[in-house]
Design a protein around this motif. Sequence first.
Motif, PDB file in Angstrom:
ATOM      1  N   HIS A  33     -51.329  13.104  27.902  1.00 16.68           N
ATOM      2  CA  HIS A  33     -52.375  13.580  28.801  1.00 16.68           C
ATOM      3  C   HIS A  33     -52.003  13.128  30.208  1.00 16.68           C
ATOM      4  CE1 HIS A  33     -56.998  14.454  28.923  1.00 16.68           C
ATOM      5  NE2 HIS A  33     -56.298  15.233  29.720  1.00 16.68           N
ATOM      6  N   GLU A  34     -51.647  14.058  31.045  1.00 20.09           N
ATOM      7  CA  GLU A  34     -51.173  13.734  32.394  1.00 20.09           C
ATOM      8  C   GLU A  34     -52.309  13.865  33.394  1.00 20.09           C
ATOM      9  OE1 GLU A  34     -47.437  15.163  33.688  1.00 20.09           O
ATOM     10  OE2 GLU A  34     -46.647  15.445  31.670  1.00 20.09           O
ATOM     11  N   LEU A  35     -52.760  12.727  33.904  1.00 20.29           N
ATOM     12  CA  LEU A  35     -53.753  12.688  34.964  1.00 20.29           C
ATOM     13  C   LEU A  35     -53.050  12.403  36.284  1.00 20.29           C
ATOM     14  CD1 LEU A  35     -56.408  10.517  33.084  1.00 20.29           C
ATOM     15  CD2 LEU A  35     -56.097  13.001  33.013  1.00 20.29           C
ATOM     16  N   LYS A  36     -53.780  12.490  37.382  1.00 18.02           N
ATOM     17  CA  LYS A  36     -53.145  12.329  38.693  1.00 18.02           C
ATOM     18  C   LYS A  36     -52.571  10.931  38.881  1.00 18.02           C
ATOM     19  CE  LYS A  36     -53.711  13.281  43.603  1.00 18.02           C
ATOM     20  NZ  LYS A  36     -54.588  13.851  44.654  1.00 18.02           N
ATOM     21  N   ASP A  37     -53.317   9.907  38.451  1.00 25.38           N
ATOM     22  CA  ASP A  37     -52.886   8.525  38.656  1.00 25.38           C
ATOM     23  C   ASP A  37     -52.405   7.832  37.390  1.00 25.38           C
ATOM     24  OD1 ASP A  37     -53.630   8.783  41.322  1.00 25.38           O
ATOM     25  OD2 ASP A  37     -55.618   7.909  41.020  1.00 25.38           O
ATOM     26  N   LEU A  38     -52.603   8.464  36.236  1.00 25.86           N
ATOM     27  CA  LEU A  38     -52.361   7.796  34.962  1.00 25.86           C
ATOM     28  C   LEU A  38     -51.807   8.783  33.945  1.00 25.86           C
ATOM     29  CD1 LEU A  38     -52.913   5.059  33.413  1.00 25.86           C
ATOM     30  CD2 LEU A  38     -55.068   6.098  32.664  1.00 25.86           C
ATOM     31  N   MET A  39     -50.807   8.330  33.195  1.00 22.86           N
ATOM     32  CA  MET A  39     -50.305   9.092  32.061  1.00 22.86           C
ATOM     33  C   MET A  39     -50.757   8.398  30.780  1.00 22.86           C
ATOM     34  SD  MET A  39     -46.431  10.237  33.111  1.00 22.86           S
ATOM     35  CE  MET A  39     -46.199  10.927  31.468  1.00 22.86           C
ATOM     36  N   ILE A  40     -51.341   9.159  29.863  1.00 23.59           N
ATOM     37  CA  ILE A  40     -51.843   8.626  28.599  1.00 23.59           C
ATOM     38  C   ILE A  40     -51.054   9.263  27.471  1.00 23.59           C
ATOM     39  CG2 ILE A  40     -53.842   8.404  27.079  1.00 23.59           C
ATOM     40  CD1 ILE A  40     -55.574   8.846  29.667  1.00 23.59           C
ATOM     41  N   THR A  41     -50.305   8.452  26.728  1.00 24.07           N
ATOM     42  CA  THR A  41     -49.530   8.943  25.595  1.00 24.07           C
ATOM     43  C   THR A  41     -50.191   8.475  24.316  1.00 24.07           C
ATOM     44  OG1 THR A  41     -47.487   8.858  26.888  1.00 24.07           O
ATOM     45  CG2 THR A  41     -47.260   8.999  24.496  1.00 24.07           C
ATOM     46  N   LYS A  42     -50.507   9.425  23.447  1.00 25.08           N
ATOM     47  CA  LYS A  42     -51.184   9.128  22.178  1.00 25.08           C
ATOM     48  C   LYS A  42     -50.232   9.374  21.019  1.00 25.08           C
ATOM     49  CE  LYS A  42     -55.106  10.633  19.297  1.00 25.08           C
ATOM     50  NZ  LYS A  42     -56.281  11.546  19.207  1.00 25.08           N
ATOM     51  N   ILE A  43     -50.183   8.435  20.094  1.00 24.27           N
ATOM     52  CA  ILE A  43     -49.334   8.576  18.917  1.00 24.27           C
ATOM     53  C   ILE A  43     -50.102   8.064  17.697  1.00 24.27           C
ATOM     54  CG2 ILE A  43     -48.182   6.319  18.996  1.00 24.27           C
ATOM     55  CD1 ILE A  43     -45.525   7.916  18.503  1.00 24.27           C
ATOM     56  N   ALA A  44     -49.808   8.632  16.535  1.00 17.89           N
ATOM     57  CA  ALA A  44     -50.438   8.198  15.288  1.00 17.89           C
ATOM     58  C   ALA A  44     -49.429   7.418  14.459  1.00 17.89           C
ATOM     59  CB  ALA A  44     -50.953   9.395  14.496  1.00 17.89           C
ATOM     60  N   VAL A  45     -49.885   6.325  13.851  1.00 15.30           N
ATOM     61  CA  VAL A  45     -49.021   5.507  13.000  1.00 15.30           C
ATOM     62  C   VAL A  45     -49.713   5.271  11.657  1.00 15.30           C
ATOM     63  CG1 VAL A  45     -47.829   4.396  14.923  1.00 15.30           C
ATOM     64  CG2 VAL A  45     -49.922   3.363  14.029  1.00 15.30           C
ATOM     65  N   GLY A  46     -48.896   5.069  10.620  1.00 15.33           N
ATOM     66  CA  GLY A  46     -49.430   4.866   9.274  1.00 15.33           C
ATOM     67  C   GLY A  46     -49.623   3.393   8.970  1.00 15.33           C
ATOM     68  N   PRO A  47     -50.128   3.086   7.783  1.00 10.11           N
ATOM     69  CA  PRO A  47     -50.520   4.043   6.728  1.00 10.11           C
ATOM     70  C   PRO A  47     -51.963   4.501   6.812  1.00 10.11           C
ATOM     71  CG  PRO A  47     -50.672   1.826   5.855  1.00 10.11           C
ATOM     72  CD  PRO A  47     -50.197   1.683   7.284  1.00 10.11           C
ATOM     73  N   MET A  48     -52.706   4.054   7.830  1.00 12.00           N
ATOM     74  CA  MET A  48     -54.135   4.364   7.902  1.00 12.00           C
ATOM     75  C   MET A  48     -54.459   5.313   9.052  1.00 12.00           C
ATOM     76  SD  MET A  48     -55.824   0.683   6.838  1.00 12.00           S
ATOM     77  CE  MET A  48     -57.466   1.389   6.668  1.00 12.00           C
ATOM     78  N   ASP A  49     -53.446   6.067   9.488  1.00 18.96           N
ATOM     79  CA  ASP A  49     -53.649   7.088  10.532  1.00 18.96           C
ATOM     80  C   ASP A  49     -54.323   6.514  11.776  1.00 18.96           C
ATOM     81  OD1 ASP A  49     -52.502   8.869   8.796  1.00 18.96           O
ATOM     82  OD2 ASP A  49     -54.393   9.771   8.156  1.00 18.96           O
ATOM     83  N   ASN A  50     -53.791   5.387  12.244  1.00 17.77           N
ATOM     84  CA  ASN A  50     -54.310   4.784  13.474  1.00 17.77           C
ATOM     85  C   ASN A  50     -53.723   5.460  14.696  1.00 17.77           C
ATOM     86  OD1 ASN A  50     -54.633   2.485  11.410  1.00 17.77           O
ATOM     87  ND2 ASN A  50     -55.735   1.704  13.211  1.00 17.77           N
ATOM     88  N   ASN A  51     -54.515   5.513  15.748  1.00 15.04           N
ATOM     89  CA  ASN A  51     -54.019   5.964  17.041  1.00 15.04           C
ATOM     90  C   ASN A  51     -53.637   4.758  17.894  1.00 15.04           C
ATOM     91  OD1 ASN A  51     -54.597   8.689  16.453  1.00 15.04           O
ATOM     92  ND2 ASN A  51     -56.713   8.438  17.149  1.00 15.04           N
ATOM     93  N   ALA A  52     -52.523   4.877  18.602  1.00 11.53           N
ATOM     94  CA  ALA A  52     -52.135   3.913  19.630  1.00 11.53           C
ATOM     95  C   ALA A  52     -51.962   4.688  20.927  1.00 11.53           C
ATOM     96  CB  ALA A  52     -50.843   3.198  19.257  1.00 11.53           C
ATOM     97  N   TYR A  53     -52.321   4.061  22.030  1.00 10.74           N
ATOM     98  CA  TYR A  53     -52.291   4.731  23.331  1.00 10.74           C
ATOM     99  C   TYR A  53     -51.464   3.922  24.316  1.00 10.74           C
ATOM    100  CZ  TYR A  53     -56.277   7.255  21.362  1.00 10.74           C
ATOM    101  OH  TYR A  53     -57.100   8.007  20.553  1.00 10.74           O
ATOM    102  N   LEU A  54     -50.508   4.583  24.952  1.00 10.63           N
ATOM    103  CA  LEU A  54     -49.705   3.965  26.006  1.00 10.63           C
ATOM    104  C   LEU A  54     -50.160   4.517  27.348  1.00 10.63           C
ATOM    105  CD1 LEU A  54     -47.259   2.120  26.683  1.00 10.63           C
ATOM    106  CD2 LEU A  54     -45.855   4.198  26.664  1.00 10.63           C
ATOM    107  N   LEU A  55     -50.612   3.626  28.216  1.00 11.51           N
ATOM    108  CA  LEU A  55     -51.072   4.020  29.547  1.00 11.51           C
ATOM    109  C   LEU A  55     -50.016   3.623  30.567  1.00 11.51           C
ATOM    110  CD1 LEU A  55     -53.614   4.128  27.791  1.00 11.51           C
ATOM    111  CD2 LEU A  55     -54.895   3.110  29.696  1.00 11.51           C
ATOM    112  N   ARG A  56     -49.700   4.547  31.462  1.00 13.12           N
ATOM    113  CA  ARG A  56     -48.677   4.301  32.482  1.00 13.12           C
ATOM    114  C   ARG A  56     -49.223   4.655  33.859  1.00 13.12           C
ATOM    115  NH1 ARG A  56     -42.897   4.137  31.926  1.00 13.12           N
ATOM    116  NH2 ARG A  56     -41.813   4.431  33.901  1.00 13.12           N
TER     117      ARG A  56
END
Length: 216
Positions: free
Chosen positions: A16-39
């Motif tokens: 998700h590309e915002l003007k001041d921030l990039m948000i990268t979302k990824i799913a990891v197992g085994p419980m389908d968790n989301n992790a978010y990288l903010l840049r």
Amino acid sequence: MTYTGEVKVGGPADVHELKDLMITKIAVGPMDNNAYLLRCRATDEQLLIDAANEAGTLLGMIGDDGIASVVTTHQHGDHWQALAEVVAATGARTHAGREDAPGIPVPTDVLVDDGDVIRVGRVELTARHLVGHTPGSIALVYDDPHGHPHVFTGDCLFPGGPGRTTRPQDFESLMSGLEAKVFVLPDETWIYPGHGNDTTLGAERPHLGEWHKRGW
């Protein structure tokens, strides 16, 4: 490409590309968790929300620039399985809600209270303490000066309802916190949960009465 927030374990991240921030979302197992990288676009500093699992996947997403911080939204084990390995590899400072930090088996450098500001570069995230799913869950609010707010809710709010609670008083506490601290934001507010697809407050607000009636 348009950001959807629909990610699957083993699949690609979505950005998700915002003007001041990039948000990268990824799913990891085994419980389908989301992790978010903010840049932060201005400084390239990065912050990770929930080192849930699959340390190799998360470190690959983080890349050579590393991360300055990692925030754990709450103490449940599926949200910190990769935390020790990610911190060892990056030297990142750890943040967690004050009441949940004792339940996370990686030392917490910064104990977070309601209203505290966590920075990633020039971007500010405001912590909201929500009691009910756990005693010390925190949501992170990015009030985008160029658009609508963005909220990382951990397991406190999902499409279709609040996070799991085990006692009626915990449910009431969580709902009260969500209504006082999250649903005060506008309908356009984008919600990034700890599992599953994203949503908006506008999509969820009409159902608050239903949630109260059913009690979960």
